[in-house]
Design a protein around this motif. Sequence first.
Motif, PDB file in Angstrom:
ATOM      1  N   GLY A 121      -5.588  10.848 -14.227  1.00 26.92           N
ATOM      2  CA  GLY A 121      -4.767   9.979 -14.863  1.00 26.92           C
ATOM      3  C   GLY A 121      -5.559   8.708 -15.497  1.00 26.92           C
ATOM      4  N   ALA A 122      -5.449   8.332 -16.676  1.00 24.74           N
ATOM      5  CA  ALA A 122      -5.907   7.186 -17.084  1.00 24.74           C
ATOM      6  C   ALA A 122      -5.409   6.225 -16.488  1.00 24.74           C
ATOM      7  N   GLY A 123      -6.016   4.836 -16.023  1.00 30.55           N
ATOM      8  CA  GLY A 123      -5.442   4.018 -15.336  1.00 30.55           C
ATOM      9  C   GLY A 123      -5.372   4.205 -13.742  1.00 30.55           C
ATOM     10  N   TYR A 124      -5.489   5.386 -13.381  1.00 24.97           N
ATOM     11  CA  TYR A 124      -5.539   5.665 -12.015  1.00 24.97           C
ATOM     12  C   TYR A 124      -6.902   6.311 -11.507  1.00 24.97           C
ATOM     13  N   ALA A 125      -7.407   7.419 -11.953  1.00 25.41           N
ATOM     14  CA  ALA A 125      -8.635   8.080 -11.442  1.00 25.41           C
ATOM     15  C   ALA A 125      -9.496   7.367 -12.306  1.00 25.41           C
ATOM     16  N   ASN A 126      -9.767   6.069 -12.150  1.00 20.31           N
ATOM     17  CA  ASN A 126     -11.102   5.476 -12.882  1.00 20.31           C
ATOM     18  C   ASN A 126     -12.337   5.548 -12.331  1.00 20.31           C
ATOM     19  N   HIS A 127     -13.152   5.075 -13.231  1.00 19.94           N
ATOM     20  CA  HIS A 127     -14.728   5.029 -12.573  1.00 19.94           C
ATOM     21  C   HIS A 127     -14.835   3.836 -11.641  1.00 19.94           C
ATOM     22  N   ALA A 128     -14.212   3.900 -10.532  1.00 14.75           N
ATOM     23  CA  ALA A 128     -14.266   3.049  -9.606  1.00 14.75           C
ATOM     24  C   ALA A 128     -14.469   3.350  -8.082  1.00 14.75           C
ATOM     25  N   GLU A 129     -14.994   2.523  -7.303  1.00 13.86           N
ATOM     26  CA  GLU A 129     -15.295   2.964  -5.968  1.00 13.86           C
ATOM     27  C   GLU A 129     -14.192   3.206  -5.086  1.00 13.86           C
ATOM     28  N   VAL A 130     -12.789   2.601  -5.585  1.00 10.51           N
ATOM     29  CA  VAL A 130     -11.590   3.102  -4.915  1.00 10.51           C
ATOM     30  C   VAL A 130     -10.456   3.174  -5.891  1.00 10.51           C
ATOM     31  N   ASN A 131      -9.716   4.061  -5.791  1.00  4.79           N
ATOM     32  CA  ASN A 131      -8.685   4.285  -6.746  1.00  4.79           C
ATOM     33  C   ASN A 131      -7.319   4.244  -6.106  1.00  4.79           C
ATOM     34  N   PHE A 132      -6.238   3.735  -6.654  1.00  6.56           N
ATOM     35  CA  PHE A 132      -4.694   4.139  -6.115  1.00  6.56           C
ATOM     36  C   PHE A 132      -4.365   5.205  -7.122  1.00  6.56           C
ATOM     37  N   VAL A 133      -3.861   6.371  -6.689  1.00  8.12           N
ATOM     38  CA  VAL A 133      -3.116   7.166  -7.443  1.00  8.12           C
ATOM     39  C   VAL A 133      -2.040   7.658  -6.933  1.00  8.12           C
ATOM     40  N   PRO A 134      -1.078   7.919  -7.686  1.00 12.16           N
ATOM     41  CA  PRO A 134       0.504   8.429  -7.190  1.00 12.16           C
ATOM     42  C   PRO A 134       0.309   9.828  -6.787  1.00 12.16           C
ATOM     43  N   ARG A 135       1.113  10.131  -5.874  1.00 16.36           N
ATOM     44  CA  ARG A 135       1.184  11.716  -5.254  1.00 16.36           C
ATOM     45  C   ARG A 135       0.869  12.787  -6.162  1.00 16.36           C
ATOM     46  N   ASN A 136       1.679  12.777  -7.420  1.00 17.03           N
ATOM     47  CA  ASN A 136       1.593  14.030  -8.106  1.00 17.03           C
ATOM     48  C   ASN A 136       0.424  14.075  -9.134  1.00 17.03           C
ATOM     49  N   LEU A 137      -0.497  13.029  -8.931  1.00 12.59           N
ATOM     50  CA  LEU A 137      -1.794  12.815  -9.553  1.00 12.59           C
ATOM     51  C   LEU A 137      -2.880  13.402  -8.676  1.00 12.59           C
ATOM     52  N   ALA A 138      -2.654  13.912  -7.538  1.00  9.97           N
ATOM     53  CA  ALA A 138      -3.880  14.038  -6.664  1.00  9.97           C
ATOM     54  C   ALA A 138      -3.722  15.879  -5.788  1.00  9.97           C
ATOM     55  N   THR A 372     -20.456   6.289  -0.747  1.00 16.35           N
ATOM     56  CA  THR A 372     -19.201   6.239  -0.210  1.00 16.35           C
ATOM     57  C   THR A 372     -19.552   5.389   1.425  1.00 16.35           C
ATOM     58  N   GLY A 373     -20.701   5.119   1.547  1.00 16.83           N
ATOM     59  CA  GLY A 373     -20.849   4.196   2.788  1.00 16.83           C
ATOM     60  C   GLY A 373     -20.841   2.713   2.412  1.00 16.83           C
ATOM     61  N   ARG A 374     -21.073   2.397   1.290  1.00 14.66           N
ATOM     62  CA  ARG A 374     -20.974   0.835   1.083  1.00 14.66           C
ATOM     63  C   ARG A 374     -19.556   0.381   1.074  1.00 14.66           C
ATOM     64  N   GLU A 375     -19.745  -0.866   1.857  1.00 16.93           N
ATOM     65  CA  GLU A 375     -18.489  -1.713   2.050  1.00 16.93           C
ATOM     66  C   GLU A 375     -17.981  -2.439   1.037  1.00 16.93           C
ATOM     67  N   VAL A 376     -16.632  -2.168   0.755  1.00 11.01           N
ATOM     68  CA  VAL A 376     -16.157  -2.676  -0.295  1.00 11.01           C
ATOM     69  C   VAL A 376     -15.105  -3.707   0.226  1.00 11.01           C
ATOM     70  N   GLU A 377     -14.371  -4.792  -0.631  1.00 11.16           N
ATOM     71  CA  GLU A 377     -13.604  -5.936  -0.113  1.00 11.16           C
ATOM     72  C   GLU A 377     -12.392  -5.600  -0.981  1.00 11.16           C
ATOM     73  N   LYS A 378     -11.308  -6.228  -0.359  1.00 12.27           N
ATOM     74  CA  LYS A 378      -9.960  -6.178  -1.009  1.00 12.27           C
ATOM     75  C   LYS A 378      -9.927  -7.694  -1.939  1.00 12.27           C
ATOM     76  N   SER A 379     -10.945  -8.561  -1.754  1.00 11.02           N
ATOM     77  CA  SER A 379     -11.144  -9.861  -2.245  1.00 11.02           C
ATOM     78  C   SER A 379     -12.292 -10.146  -3.076  1.00 11.02           C
TER      79      SER A 379
END
Length: 719
Positions: A121-138, A372-379
């Motif tokens: 999904g465009a806007g969901y499965a982005n080129h990003a270390e963490v993605n939020f994806v709705p259930r039907n797109l996983a 995937t071992g790199r620490e990521v932050e929410k802020s």
Amino acid sequence: MKQVLQYVDSGKLEVADVPTPAAKPGGVLVRTSASLISAGTEKMMVDLGRKSLLGKARARPDLVKQVVDKARKEGVLNTVQAVRARLEQPLVLGYSAAGQVIEVGAGVTDLHVGDRVAIAGAGYANHAEVNFVPRNLAAVIPPTVSYEEGAYTTVASIALHGVRLANPCLGDSVVVIGLGLVGLVAVQLLKANGCHVFGVDLDPAKVELARVFGAEAIAGQGEEVVRAIEEFTGGRGADSVVIAASASSSGPVELAGTVSRRRARVVVVGAVGMSIPRDVYYSKEISVRVSMSYGPGRYDTSYEEDGVDYPYEFVRWTENRNMQAILALLDQKKLNFSALTTHRFGIQEAVSAYKMIEETSDYVGVLLEYDTGREVEKSVDLRPGGIESSLERLRIGFIGAGNYATLQLLPRLQRIASADLHTLVTATGASAKKKAEKFGFSSCTTDAESVFETSTIDAVFIATRHSTHAELTVRALDAGKHVFVEKPLAVNEEQLESIERAFQNAHAVRPLGLMVGLNRRFSPMVKEIKGAFASGGPLVMLYRVNAGHIPIDAWVYDHKEGGGMLVGESCHFFDVMNFVSGSRPVEVSAASIRSGRSDISDRDNLTVVVSYENGSVGTLVYTTVGSKSASKERLEVFGSGKVAFLDDFRRLTLVKDGTVKKMRSRNQDKGQRTQLEETVRMFRSGSSPIPFEDHIHVMKTVFAAQRSLLHDRPIRLWE
């Protein structure tokens, strides 16, 4: 976290450090291991972003018309500001990836932390270390399938849906035009289906790869290709043709018609010209299907975002079930995606990957890899040293940074000296950093809870979707914060009651301000009308709103998200009439059209009559069936021998005893600046520019109008 962004205004690509997205109900957070660059689609987006403003305008003439119409109605300055705000928003790239679930949102029961999933999904499965994806797109990845292979799932599902539309039978002869990523997957799928496959492409390297996958193939065009396919099909022509090419011309469509047999099927998967040569297609009675992405459910928000699946018995293959099918074929070793991978880049090298795609055609599958071992932050802390705290400044946490907030609220708050923009909260994080930097925030995050928990934040400003307003308002009040919330205050009466309780409880501890973004009463022209009729006496008011067509699938019509235009927008107009009349509403009567059409919301095309305690009466006429080319808002007020006409907040006419007074403005002033200045000033003293009771009156009027429509009778408010 790191994410690939493209800035529309400059065309610049960047691997930016942004906050990780927040988990939401109905979906999962995924730590990405690999993502696939869909070179054709993404290259078009990158190329558009790098065009000049004139080039962008030529590419999207439909948007140019919208800009011209907006300038005519709202003024050039407001329009320029809106266009700049839109161009400053970064584009997120990517739509096909794979990784591990690290958090599960409420309502998801069949995925768990630790599951390996392919995401789409465009806007969901982005080129990003963490993605939020709705259930039907996983879709869960089998143990034998690698993350790299799983990253191809979405793009492969595009090919699979195109093949399904071709409806090939065992032994059919199928031609695939265009042997890029999608075309080469289509070749493999067709071979797995027992078809004889012929591939066509201009690139000899891609043709050789198609041959590795078992296809007859040729690099060329014109008569050479036609003769080769005639020989391949024994002179009968192809049973079906899958067009996976990308071309501005209609050449692939013309070729497909030439090489097809009578009553063949042509499926268009790629972005190509669609000038179909009628004589050829007519004489052979060729069926043409245009494939829409990766299957049923695509672009349906109820499926993709709300998680409403289609019944298996009626829709056998949805986009998610197509994803599962691809993964099952990988598990059975019937597909070979490893052979498609020509390049790998670390996420931090993504700009080099796009540069390679731009400068050469010597690639097929380009993967981005992640640590995937790199620490990521929410802020993301934008000013590690912080800013000097002062009791003279109102420290603000701001939740939501959509178009309205970016255009109308944040620029004005930034200019208020006594406002300290402390933390910006957004849902995705993609645009958080740039917007936070632009408007001078100290930090940005996707964690709204941090705003409520931070003791140094005095006030919470809420500019999210309507359904979240009440919950966030209650949480802020419970945390002892002043609250500014965009309209509407609530989308139903239960939410309104919860806010009333929270406000009374909070106010019992210390004075708190609660302000709703009902800005129109702060407009200079509305204030002028209020002053003109201040002598008292009952008024007759008519507020006409020509909203123009609003697509019925817009989120504002979703019962849970927006509540419809009656809830989402009419509160503005009721507030103006309440303010001008200076009286409390006591009775509401509403009537709507009966169009019998599925593309129109009847209940958002209505007349609402409001009676007031002082004998005034106000009528709201709201419609979405008019033309947006005409003016949007007109307010007429009659009383005490005077008349006022307000047109689109740019022209005001006051008439009294034959004397006519006119006011004009080159740009609309709907009162946003004054509203925010007054809000910041009064929050610092523990009060609000609009009394809390006025907000309650507005929402009760809205909900009474809903009940009046439902029961077809007037509704008393204070019985």
